[in-house]
Scaffold this active site. Structure first.
Site, PDB file in Angstrom:
ATOM      1  NE  ARG A 183       0.593  28.126 -59.143  1.00  0.00           N
ATOM      2  CZ  ARG A 183       0.197  26.985 -59.715  1.00  0.00           C
ATOM      3  NH1 ARG A 183       0.343  26.806 -61.019  1.00  0.00           N
ATOM      4  NH2 ARG A 183      -0.368  26.036 -58.988  1.00  0.00           N
ATOM      5  CG  LEU A 195       4.630  42.092 -33.856  1.00  0.00           C
ATOM      6  CD1 LEU A 195       5.625  42.400 -32.733  1.00  0.00           C
ATOM      7  CD2 LEU A 195       5.209  42.535 -35.202  1.00  0.00           C
ATOM      8  CB  ALA A 241      -3.342  43.000 -40.996  1.00  0.00           C
ATOM      9  CB  SER A 286      -4.763  36.715 -53.395  1.00  0.00           C
ATOM     10  OG  SER A 286      -4.207  35.537 -53.916  1.00  0.00           O
ATOM     11  CE  LYS A 321      -6.038  38.113 -48.774  1.00  0.00           C
ATOM     12  NZ  LYS A 321      -5.608  39.280 -47.997  1.00  0.00           N
ATOM     13  CG  PHE A 380      -0.642  36.763 -60.623  1.00  0.00           C
ATOM     14  CD1 PHE A 380      -1.406  37.923 -60.552  1.00  0.00           C
ATOM     15  CD2 PHE A 380      -1.135  35.710 -61.374  1.00  0.00           C
ATOM     16  CE1 PHE A 380      -2.628  38.030 -61.232  1.00  0.00           C
ATOM     17  CE2 PHE A 380      -2.347  35.808 -62.062  1.00  0.00           C
ATOM     18  CZ  PHE A 380      -3.087  36.965 -61.982  1.00  0.00           C
ATOM     19  CE1 TYR A 426      -5.213  34.561 -48.035  1.00  0.00           C
ATOM     20  CE2 TYR A 426      -4.842  33.423 -50.124  1.00  0.00           C
ATOM     21  CZ  TYR A 426      -4.605  34.496 -49.276  1.00  0.00           C
ATOM     22  OH  TYR A 426      -3.762  35.505 -49.680  1.00  0.00           O
ATOM     23  CG  ASP A 484       2.027  42.937 -37.907  1.00  0.00           C
ATOM     24  OD1 ASP A 484       1.774  41.911 -37.261  1.00  0.00           O
ATOM     25  OD2 ASP A 484       2.399  42.919 -39.086  1.00  0.00           O
TER      26      ASP A 484
HETATM   27  P1  NAD Z   1       2.724  37.705 -43.711  1.00  0.00           P
HETATM   28  O1  NAD Z   1       2.099  36.642 -42.897  1.00  0.00           O
HETATM   29  O2  NAD Z   1       4.204  37.794 -43.763  1.00  0.00           O
HETATM   30  O3  NAD Z   1       2.154  39.140 -43.268  1.00  0.00           O
HETATM   31  C1  NAD Z   1       0.881  39.330 -42.722  1.00  0.00           C
HETATM   32  C2  NAD Z   1       1.035  40.215 -41.489  1.00  0.00           C
HETATM   33  O4  NAD Z   1      -0.250  40.407 -40.895  1.00  0.00           O
HETATM   34  C3  NAD Z   1       1.940  39.589 -40.432  1.00  0.00           C
HETATM   35  O5  NAD Z   1       2.890  40.533 -40.017  1.00  0.00           O
HETATM   36  C4  NAD Z   1       0.981  39.239 -39.309  1.00  0.00           C
HETATM   37  O6  NAD Z   1       1.603  39.291 -38.036  1.00  0.00           O
HETATM   38  C5  NAD Z   1      -0.088  40.287 -39.482  1.00  0.00           C
HETATM   39  N1  NAD Z   1      -1.397  39.931 -38.923  1.00  0.00           N
HETATM   40  C6  NAD Z   1      -2.052  38.754 -39.030  1.00  0.00           C
HETATM   41  N2  NAD Z   1      -3.228  38.821 -38.395  1.00  0.00           N
HETATM   42  C7  NAD Z   1      -3.331  40.073 -37.898  1.00  0.00           C
HETATM   43  C8  NAD Z   1      -4.328  40.757 -37.168  1.00  0.00           C
HETATM   44  N3  NAD Z   1      -5.468  40.155 -36.793  1.00  0.00           N
HETATM   45  N4  NAD Z   1      -4.129  42.054 -36.844  1.00  0.00           N
HETATM   46  C9  NAD Z   1      -2.980  42.681 -37.191  1.00  0.00           C
HETATM   47  N5  NAD Z   1      -1.989  42.068 -37.860  1.00  0.00           N
HETATM   48  C10 NAD Z   1      -2.170  40.781 -38.220  1.00  0.00           C
HETATM   49  O7  NAD Z   1       2.129  37.563 -45.183  1.00  0.00           O
HETATM   50  P2  NAD Z   1       2.495  38.354 -46.513  1.00  0.00           P
HETATM   51  O8  NAD Z   1       2.990  37.353 -47.490  1.00  0.00           O
HETATM   52  O9  NAD Z   1       3.304  39.536 -46.232  1.00  0.00           O
HETATM   53  O10 NAD Z   1       1.037  38.769 -46.982  1.00  0.00           O
HETATM   54  C11 NAD Z   1       0.499  40.045 -46.748  1.00  0.00           C
HETATM   55  C12 NAD Z   1      -0.893  40.117 -47.352  1.00  0.00           C
HETATM   56  O11 NAD Z   1      -0.816  39.820 -48.739  1.00  0.00           O
HETATM   57  C13 NAD Z   1      -1.883  39.118 -46.747  1.00  0.00           C
HETATM   58  O12 NAD Z   1      -3.129  39.752 -46.611  1.00  0.00           O
HETATM   59  C14 NAD Z   1      -1.932  38.013 -47.790  1.00  0.00           C
HETATM   60  O13 NAD Z   1      -3.171  37.361 -47.777  1.00  0.00           O
HETATM   61  C15 NAD Z   1      -1.749  38.809 -49.074  1.00  0.00           C
HETATM   62  N6  NAD Z   1      -1.195  37.973 -50.163  1.00  0.00           N
HETATM   63  C16 NAD Z   1       0.029  37.373 -49.993  1.00  0.00           C
HETATM   64  C17 NAD Z   1       0.526  36.582 -51.025  1.00  0.00           C
HETATM   65  C18 NAD Z   1       1.862  35.899 -50.883  1.00  0.00           C
HETATM   66  O14 NAD Z   1       2.178  35.063 -51.712  1.00  0.00           O
HETATM   67  N7  NAD Z   1       2.695  36.219 -49.900  1.00  0.00           N
HETATM   68  C19 NAD Z   1      -0.196  36.412 -52.210  1.00  0.00           C
HETATM   69  C20 NAD Z   1      -1.418  37.069 -52.345  1.00  0.00           C
HETATM   70  C21 NAD Z   1      -1.905  37.851 -51.310  1.00  0.00           C
HETATM   71  C1  UD1 Z   2       0.053  29.124 -53.242  1.00  0.00           C
HETATM   72  C2  UD1 Z   2      -1.366  29.179 -52.724  1.00  0.00           C
HETATM   73  C3  UD1 Z   2      -2.007  30.493 -53.189  1.00  0.00           C
HETATM   74  C4  UD1 Z   2      -1.174  31.681 -52.724  1.00  0.00           C
HETATM   75  C5  UD1 Z   2       0.261  31.514 -53.231  1.00  0.00           C
HETATM   76  C6  UD1 Z   2       1.120  32.610 -52.661  1.00  0.00           C
HETATM   77  C7  UD1 Z   2      -2.104  26.837 -52.612  1.00  0.00           C
HETATM   78  C8  UD1 Z   2      -2.950  25.774 -53.236  1.00  0.00           C
HETATM   79  N1  UD1 Z   2      -2.096  28.038 -53.257  1.00  0.00           N
HETATM   80  O1  UD1 Z   2      -0.009  29.209 -54.631  1.00  0.00           O
HETATM   81  O2  UD1 Z   2      -3.306  30.627 -52.665  1.00  0.00           O
HETATM   82  O3  UD1 Z   2      -1.724  32.897 -53.215  1.00  0.00           O
HETATM   83  O4  UD1 Z   2       0.780  30.252 -52.775  1.00  0.00           O
HETATM   84  O5  UD1 Z   2       2.367  32.666 -53.267  1.00  0.00           O
HETATM   85  O6  UD1 Z   2      -1.461  26.638 -51.582  1.00  0.00           O
HETATM   86  N2  UD1 Z   2       5.667  23.383 -55.896  1.00  0.00           N
HETATM   87  C9  UD1 Z   2       6.419  22.246 -55.925  1.00  0.00           C
HETATM   88  N3  UD1 Z   2       7.062  21.836 -54.793  1.00  0.00           N
HETATM   89  C10 UD1 Z   2       6.973  22.523 -53.621  1.00  0.00           C
HETATM   90  C11 UD1 Z   2       6.203  23.714 -53.581  1.00  0.00           C
HETATM   91  C12 UD1 Z   2       5.540  24.117 -54.740  1.00  0.00           C
HETATM   92  O7  UD1 Z   2       6.525  21.603 -56.960  1.00  0.00           O
HETATM   93  O8  UD1 Z   2       7.560  22.104 -52.609  1.00  0.00           O
HETATM   94  C13 UD1 Z   2       4.988  23.842 -57.118  1.00  0.00           C
HETATM   95  C14 UD1 Z   2       3.471  23.925 -57.016  1.00  0.00           C
HETATM   96  O9  UD1 Z   2       2.883  22.706 -57.335  1.00  0.00           O
HETATM   97  C15 UD1 Z   2       3.178  25.033 -58.022  1.00  0.00           C
HETATM   98  C16 UD1 Z   2       4.403  25.946 -57.940  1.00  0.00           C
HETATM   99  O10 UD1 Z   2       5.436  25.152 -57.380  1.00  0.00           O
HETATM  100  O11 UD1 Z   2       3.102  24.514 -59.328  1.00  0.00           O
HETATM  101  C17 UD1 Z   2       4.184  27.161 -57.063  1.00  0.00           C
HETATM  102  O12 UD1 Z   2       3.720  26.740 -55.805  1.00  0.00           O
HETATM  103  P1  UD1 Z   2       3.536  27.771 -54.579  1.00  0.00           P
HETATM  104  O13 UD1 Z   2       4.765  28.565 -54.405  1.00  0.00           O
HETATM  105  O14 UD1 Z   2       3.029  26.979 -53.418  1.00  0.00           O
HETATM  106  O15 UD1 Z   2       2.430  28.781 -55.087  1.00  0.00           O
HETATM  107  P2  UD1 Z   2       0.946  28.517 -55.639  1.00  0.00           P
HETATM  108  O16 UD1 Z   2       0.638  27.076 -55.680  1.00  0.00           O
HETATM  109  O17 UD1 Z   2       0.791  29.264 -56.891  1.00  0.00           O
END
Ligand code: NAD
Ligand code: UD1
Length: 370
Positions: free
Chosen positions: A233, A36, A84, A127, A155, A180, A151, A34
């Site tokens: 969601r 970081l 990452a 995602s 993916k 999700f 984004y 990572d």
């Molecule tokens: P996060 O930002 O907490 O974790 C991502 C990690 O990747 C961080 O620790 C960051 O420092 C590291 N990183 C970023 N760029 C890097 C690089 N070039 N080299 C090495 N490390 C690097 O996010 P998260 O929520 O834990 O998400 C993890 C993965 O899951 C991501 O790929 C994200 O796209 C995917 N994802 C997350 C969600 C969500 O809602 N959190 C939803 C769908 C998919």
């Molecule tokens: C968002 C990202 C999606 C990502 C996901 C990760 C966008 C457009 N989509 O999705 O790509 O995979 O986060 O978890 O950014 N809401 C409010 N008030 C707020 C925040 C959110 O009403 O302050 C509502 C939103 O309109 C939505 C729901 O809560 O209906 C969930 O929102 P959020 O947590 O941001 O997730 P996603 O929109 O599903």
């Protein structure tokens, strides 16, 4: 026998650190790679508080081929979990090249380094965003891709690249996990999500309103064609998501080819339902105001979660009340994130069994290994 080592890119982040806990509990030794850039190395200390094992940290960029080669040479890595990446949708619209570089070029560099090292078992963080916003729910894995922002396209492109790789070389075993809406925190209150600045996502925002750090939640639209008018969601507990990686690792190690799996509960919850659940969990009122729709938001979507059960033997076990309770416990115990001292272990937290060192020794649930 030493625990098999798994390279976890992005392992210091939100989902990565919880995945390290799940891997250690299943008897693996995570090696975290990572930069970081969006996380804090102290998350790995918290992993150690929970499991008794601190993952090794290799501070390196996933795009750095030489650093990857060194990591594979130094640690006998059996498989890779690749988390990452950059994940902020708005940022990806403003800086598409930055996103293609880290998410797409990073995945390419990693796959090449794995091939050189002869490590061909990979679990990739994809995602639900790959589906876009035009499918009726529940959304099954066979639904065509239609990402609506850079984004999501990164993916989708990585999935396509990995599918081509698996067609070309049957030695690879790959699982792409389409999360999700991962939310919540580890049951202990020791590990959770650390938003960078004001949260964009619903659950961390609500949590900060409950804590008094923000005045009120803005509900982004209450005029959708849903039961209460607010967006719906599929929220899934981050520890369920973490355990999904262990299940996917077992599958990818045993079966060559590529598998796409939704990680969701199969149920949708509206914004107002999440608010109510959080009020129950925290005992606090969440002030809210109804605002306009957020551009780019879909009204409602949730997963068809049956395939993950059929193919991985995985399904989400924790409900919305637990997601909120665990988020709230994390928020209360760490109002300043990892700057706070390690909180006293929370009595009664579901998985917690203290030993005399005050850490959880509940590791290795007897899974078979990769
Ligand atoms: P996060 O930002 O907490 O974790 C991502 C990690 O990747 C961080 O620790 C960051 O420092 C590291 N990183 C970023 N760029 C890097 C690089 N070039 N080299 C090495 N490390 C690097 O996010 P998260 O929520 O834990 O998400 C993890 C993965 O899951 C991501 O790929 C994200 O796209 C995917 N994802 C997350 C969600 C969500 O809602 N959190 C939803 C769908 C998919
Ligand atoms: C968002 C990202 C999606 C990502 C996901 C990760 C966008 C457009 N989509 O999705 O790509 O995979 O986060 O978890 O950014 N809401 C409010 N008030 C707020 C925040 C959110 O009403 O302050 C509502 C939103 O309109 C939505 C729901 O809560 O209906 C969930 O929102 P959020 O947590 O941001 O997730 P996603 O929109 O599903």
């Amino acid at each position: 026998m030493p625990a098999p080592r798994i390279l976890v890119t992005g392992g210091a982040g939100f989902i990565g650190s919880h995945t390290c806990v799940a891997l250690i509990e299943a008897g693996y030794q995570p090696v975290v790679l990572d930069t970081l850039v969006n996380s804090d190395a102290r998350s790995l200390k918290r992993v150690a508080c929970i499991t008794g094992v601190e993952p090794v940290l290799v501070r390196a960029d996933v795009r750095d081929a030489a650093a990857l080669d060194r990591a594979f040479a130094a640690h006998e890595v059996r498989a890779v979990v690749h988390l990452a990446g950059l994940k902020a949708v708005g940022e990806s619209v403003a800086d598409p090249l930055g996103y293609y570089d880290v998410n797409l070029a990073g995945s390419l560099a990693l796959a090449r380094a794995m091939d050189r090292a002869g490590v061909r078992t990979l679990v990739f963080s994809s995602s639900a965003t790959v589906y876009g916003d035009s499918h009726p729910s529940p959304i099954a894995e066979a639904a065509p891709h239609g990402p609506v922002n850079p984004y999501g396209r990164t993916k989708s492109m990585v999935e396509s690249m990995l599918a081509d790789l698996s067609r070309a070389d049957p030695r690879w075993g790959i699982a792409c996990l389409r999360y999700f809406n991962p939310v919540g925190a580890h049951e202990s209150g020791l590990l959770g999500e650390l938003p960078n600045g004001p949260p964009n996502n619903l659950m961390p925002y609500i949590s900060q309103v409950a804590a008094g750090e923000r005045e009120y939640l803005v509900v982004h639209g209450a005029d959708y064609d849903t039961a209460d008018g607010t967006g719906v969601r599929d929220y899934v507990h981050v520890m369920d998501v973490a355990e999904g990686h262990v299940a996917a690792l077992h599958r990818a190690a045993r079966r060559p080819g590529i598998l796409m799996a939704n990680l969701g509960t199969g149920h949708g919850a509206s914004v107002l339902e999440v608010v109510s659940a959080f009020e129950r969990a925290s005992g606090r009122r969440i002030a809210l105001r109804i605002g306009p729709r957020r551009p780019g938001d879909a009204p409602a979507y949730w997963a068809d979660a049956r395939s993950a059960w059929r193919t991985l033997g995985w399904r989400a076990r924790r409900d919305l009340d637990q997601m909120c309770a665990d988020s709230w416990r994390w928020q209360c115990a760490n109002p300043h994130g990892f700057d706070d001292p390690v909180p006293a272990l929370v009595p009664g937290a579901a998985l917690f069994q203290n030993n005399d060192r005050g850490i959880n020794i509940h590791s290795n649930r007897g899974h078979t290994h990769v």
